[in-house]
Design a protein around this motif. Structure first.
Motif, short mmCIF file in Angstrom:
data_model
loop_
_atom_site.label_atom_id
_atom_site.label_comp_id
_atom_site.label_asym_id
_atom_site.label_seq_id
_atom_site.Cartn_x
_atom_site.Cartn_y
_atom_site.Cartn_z
N ALA A 80 -61.94 -32.83 88.77
CA ALA A 80 -62.23 -33.99 88.09
C ALA A 80 -61.16 -35.04 88.26
N PHE A 81 -61.48 -35.79 89.17
CA PHE A 81 -60.25 -37.02 89.39
C PHE A 81 -60.96 -38.21 89.78
N ALA A 82 -60.01 -39.36 89.63
CA ALA A 82 -60.21 -40.63 90.08
C ALA A 82 -58.91 -41.34 90.22
N GLY A 83 -58.70 -42.17 91.64
CA GLY A 83 -57.61 -42.94 91.73
C GLY A 83 -57.83 -44.18 92.57
N VAL A 84 -56.65 -45.00 92.53
CA VAL A 84 -56.70 -45.92 93.49
C VAL A 84 -55.24 -45.84 94.36
N ALA A 85 -55.82 -46.01 95.79
CA ALA A 85 -54.46 -46.18 96.61
C ALA A 85 -54.36 -47.50 97.08
N ALA A 86 -53.27 -48.15 97.08
CA ALA A 86 -53.26 -49.47 97.34
C ALA A 86 -51.99 -49.95 98.29
N ASP A 87 -52.02 -50.85 99.13
CA ASP A 87 -51.05 -51.21 100.01
C ASP A 87 -50.70 -52.54 99.90
N THR A 88 -49.71 -53.25 99.63
CA THR A 88 -49.58 -54.50 99.63
C THR A 88 -49.24 -55.37 100.64
N LYS A 89 -48.98 -54.38 101.84
CA LYS A 89 -48.69 -55.02 103.17
C LYS A 89 -49.97 -55.17 103.82
N GLU A 90 -50.72 -53.86 103.69
CA GLU A 90 -52.07 -54.04 104.19
C GLU A 90 -53.09 -54.99 103.56
N SER A 301 -76.55 -32.87 74.98
CA SER A 301 -75.52 -31.61 75.34
C SER A 301 -74.27 -32.36 74.89
N ALA A 302 -74.22 -33.91 74.89
CA ALA A 302 -73.03 -34.43 74.54
C ALA A 302 -72.66 -34.13 73.27
N LEU A 303 -73.78 -34.09 72.31
CA LEU A 303 -73.19 -33.88 70.91
C LEU A 303 -72.69 -32.56 70.76
N ALA A 304 -73.71 -31.51 71.43
CA ALA A 304 -73.00 -30.20 71.25
C ALA A 304 -71.81 -29.91 71.85
N PHE A 305 -71.51 -30.42 72.92
CA PHE A 305 -70.05 -30.07 73.58
C PHE A 305 -69.02 -30.96 72.83
N LEU A 445 -73.26 -33.98 83.75
CA LEU A 445 -71.78 -34.12 83.82
C LEU A 445 -71.13 -35.05 82.88
N GLU A 446 -71.79 -36.34 82.66
CA GLU A 446 -71.22 -37.18 81.89
C GLU A 446 -71.31 -36.75 80.60
N ALA A 447 -72.54 -36.09 80.06
CA ALA A 447 -72.44 -35.64 78.61
C ALA A 447 -71.59 -34.45 78.31
N MET A 448 -71.24 -33.73 79.25
CA MET A 448 -70.35 -32.52 79.10
C MET A 448 -69.05 -32.80 79.39
N PHE A 449 -68.69 -33.63 80.18
CA PHE A 449 -67.09 -33.73 80.55
C PHE A 449 -66.31 -34.83 79.65
N LEU A 450 -67.16 -35.80 79.29
CA LEU A 450 -66.53 -36.85 78.66
C LEU A 450 -66.19 -36.78 77.03
N GLY A 456 -59.19 -33.75 73.03
CA GLY A 456 -57.86 -32.88 74.00
C GLY A 456 -58.49 -32.12 74.64
N VAL A 457 -59.75 -31.58 74.85
CA VAL A 457 -60.18 -30.56 75.75
C VAL A 457 -61.04 -30.89 76.77
N THR A 458 -60.69 -30.33 78.09
CA THR A 458 -61.10 -30.44 79.32
C THR A 458 -62.22 -29.42 79.71
N THR A 459 -63.27 -29.97 80.14
CA THR A 459 -64.58 -29.21 80.44
C THR A 459 -64.25 -28.90 82.12
N VAL A 460 -64.43 -27.67 82.46
CA VAL A 460 -64.34 -27.45 83.85
C VAL A 460 -65.72 -26.64 84.41
#
Length: 608
Positions: A80-90, A301-305, A445-450, A456-460
């Motif tokens: 589970a990941f997200a990101g931004v790759a940016a280039d100021t020259k390009e 499931s969001a409440l349960a998790f 996934l939204e209900a069980m991950f966030l 401080g618990v990560t769901t896999v």
């Protein structure tokens, strides 16, 4: 598991937030890598074995190459990941997240550039006039807001399996989104024997749990009492050699059937097992759950998790496994088999005849009894039947309770679902694909991950691991049902479970996590709820009909289907809480009950 260059656990106080425009990039993130004009902002977690492959994609010499490598690599990366790759020259930025969309990523136009974040609060300007009707319809219809929509008109969400390129130039700005093709799922060659299919499922699941638990001596499992999570606990103990703590919720309190088989698995594996007995009083935590989600989601499931991850955090467990997605991938959702056979029947009766019979018999939208509803399912199109089921029969009551019609938004969603299904040939594959990309996985996934992140618990999710997904898609229809006609309940996985689990658990019929909402929101609670909407609500009274229409409508819906009616009240309640918490900034306080938070007695009696 490991974050890129950091701790292998996500924290809610470490979120990605980036602002960029032509020639400028600023921001913060758990992981930040900068080299000359190139910046990478990163948030997430993924197994160590996949980290280098992702870094290789992101280190390509040009951002066009980064985008191409990501599109090719994402279907084969777990995490589970997200990101931004940016280039100021390009003068270009690439926005990406994991192929399953577990880690959300939001973006909005701000001045001459963009604001990007994994938390909606960082990008929206929560004013009433900014509510997006398409996002609102998505929630009311499916119980979640499907990307690219959000609840705000000026904020978008990156879609599942998408990579977005934003380029600035002298002539203006150009946005290009590229999606991972659904064919990465359906082009897999089907296996021919049950033995080969079962072997593939076992090996891929072992690989998934070992990948996701690497570097840990102790992990947790959200143990439902069924086959899917039971297999995870057994494999983690028997093959990965981990100390396992299991957490089970009893949605119906101490008498919940889930607890019985969960205890049998826990006893066999000698795991540290904790149970939570749910009650209506746990709805007091809804403001906290909604705050963790950022957008409305009616899946309990969001409440349960949220509740179970609090127990895990108390035990010092910060990585917990979930059995979500096994049913979806193997076509074991309860509607897949009936709709598959229904589609065959409908091919023999042309649409002209079926539509004529629907009109003649008066089987349009409305509160039909079970016999007439069954006949409508037969005569309607199976794709429409699927949406009717997934929306809890929205079309049958919508004009009785809402101030506006949603025809345009519904037409757009129907077209999107049909386009999603197109690459798949068989009906069951089409349903599985639609569930995977739109109708089931995004909400779950939204209900069980966030919510667990708040503690401080990560769901896999091992059943979203690319190796498992590939093995499941290679199972043909004949092996999905194994002689069963109208109930495909994962026979291959059950055979595999006999090797690891107690017989009573391996043979247990599939059962979803179901809370007694019809008891929590009884007929007697309807007048008080309607008065709340009329006199005290801030947001939902703007979308619901006045009291003189809403009260008799809800009573009629309850008498027709009490579960639909109760879930409807819950959905509206969550929407009101969301508006107060997220848009108005009315943050929940520990120890404050739901009725005190809303300043209204929702229930006429005090017993919970």
């Amino acid at each position: 598991m490991s974050a890129l260059g950091g701790e292998g656990v996500l924290r809610r106080d470490e979120r990605l937030s980036v602002t960029f425009e032509s020639g400028s990039v600023t921001g913060c993130a758990p992981i930040r890598i900068q080299s000359e004009s190139r910046c990478l902002y990163w948030e997430g977690i993924l197994p160590d074995s996949y980290r280098e492959r992702l870094l290789d994609c992101l280190s390509a010499p040009a951002l066009a190459d980064v985008k191409a490598r990501l599109i090719e690599a994402l279907p084969n990366l777990d995490g589970a990941f997200a990101g931004v790759a940016a280039d100021t020259k390009e003068n270009t930025a690439i926005l990406f997240h994991d192929v399953n969309g577990i880690m959300p990523l939001f973006f909005a136009r701000r001045g001459h550039g963009y604001k990007v974040a994994t938390d909606t609060a960082c990008v929206h300007q929560g004013e009433m006039g900014d509510i997006d009707h398409a996002g609102l319809f998505s929630y009311l219809y499916l119980g979640t807001v499907l990307p690219p929509y959000t609840m705000w008109t000026n904020v978008q969400a990156l879609e599942r399996g998408a990579v977005l390129e934003i380029a600035f130039s002298a002539s203006g700005e150009k946005r290009t989104v590229t999606h991972v093709s659904p064919e990465v799922y359906i082009e897999k060659q089907k296996v021919e024997s049950a033995q080969e299919a079962k072997k593939n499922l076992e090996e891929s699941l072992l690989r998934a749990v070992c990948d996701q638990s690497a570097g840990r001596s102790e992990v947790g499992v959200f143990l439902s009492g069924g086959v899917d999570s039971g297999l995870l606990a057994a494999m983690l103990r028997q093959h990965c050699g981990k100390r396992v703590s299991a957490y089970t919720i009893g949605p119906w309190g101490e008498r919940s059937s889930d607890l019985v088989t969960a205890r049998q698995t826990g006893q066999q594996e000698a795991v540290h097992h904790r149970e939570y007995f749910a009650s209506r009083a746990d709805l007091d935590y809804l403001p906290h759950v909604v705050a963790a989600l950022g957008q409305p989601n009616s899946d309990l499931s969001a409440l349960a998790f949220y509740l179970l991850s609090r127990l895990a955090a108390q035990d010092g467990i910060d990585l917990v496994f979930s059995g979500q997605n096994a049913d979806t991938c193997l076509g074991a959702m309860p509607y897949v088999a009936p709709l598959t056979w229904l589609a065959l029947v409908q091919r023999w009766i042309g649409p002209t005849i079926r539509n004529g019979l629907l009109r003649w018999l008066g089987l349009g939208n409305g509160l039909l009894n079970s016999k007439r509803l069954g006949l409508r399912y037969i005569l309607s199109n199976w794709q429409g039947d699927l949406l009717l089921l997934k929306s809890q029969r929205f079309d049958d009551y919508a004009n009785m309770v809402y101030r506006r019609t949603w025809d345009d938004s519904k037409t757009v969603l129907e077209r999107r679902v049909k386009e999603t299904m197109l690459p798949a040939a068989s009906v069951d594959d089409q349903i599985i694909l639609a569930d995977t990309l739109l109708l089931e996985s995004p909400r779950c996934l939204e209900a069980m991950f966030l919510p667990p992140l708040a503690h401080g618990v990560t769901t896999v999710f091992p059943y979203y691991h690319p190796a498992w997904v590939e093995a499941a898609w290679r199972v043909p229809r004949g092996l999905r049902r194994m002689g069963r006609w109208f109930k495909w309940d994962k026979p291959l996985l059950r055979e595999l479970a006999q090797k690891y689990l107690p017989a009573a658990v391996a043979s247990r019929p599939p059962k979803s996590l179901v809370f007694p909402v019809q008891q929590w929101f009884s007929m007697e609670s309807i007048p008080s709820f309607v008065s709340f909407v009329e006199d005290k609500s801030v947001f939902i009274r703007e979308i619901l009909l006045p009291k003189e229409y809403l009260l008799p409508a809800l009573v009629a819906i309850w008498q027709w289907n009490k579960i639909v009616a109760a879930n409807l009240l819950l959905k509206w309640l969550i929407l009101e809480i969301w508006y107060r918490v997220v848009c108005q900034g009315d943050r929940p306080t520990e120890g404050i009950g739901l009725e005190e938070f809303l300043n209204w007695p929702l229930w006429s009696e005090n017993v919970r």
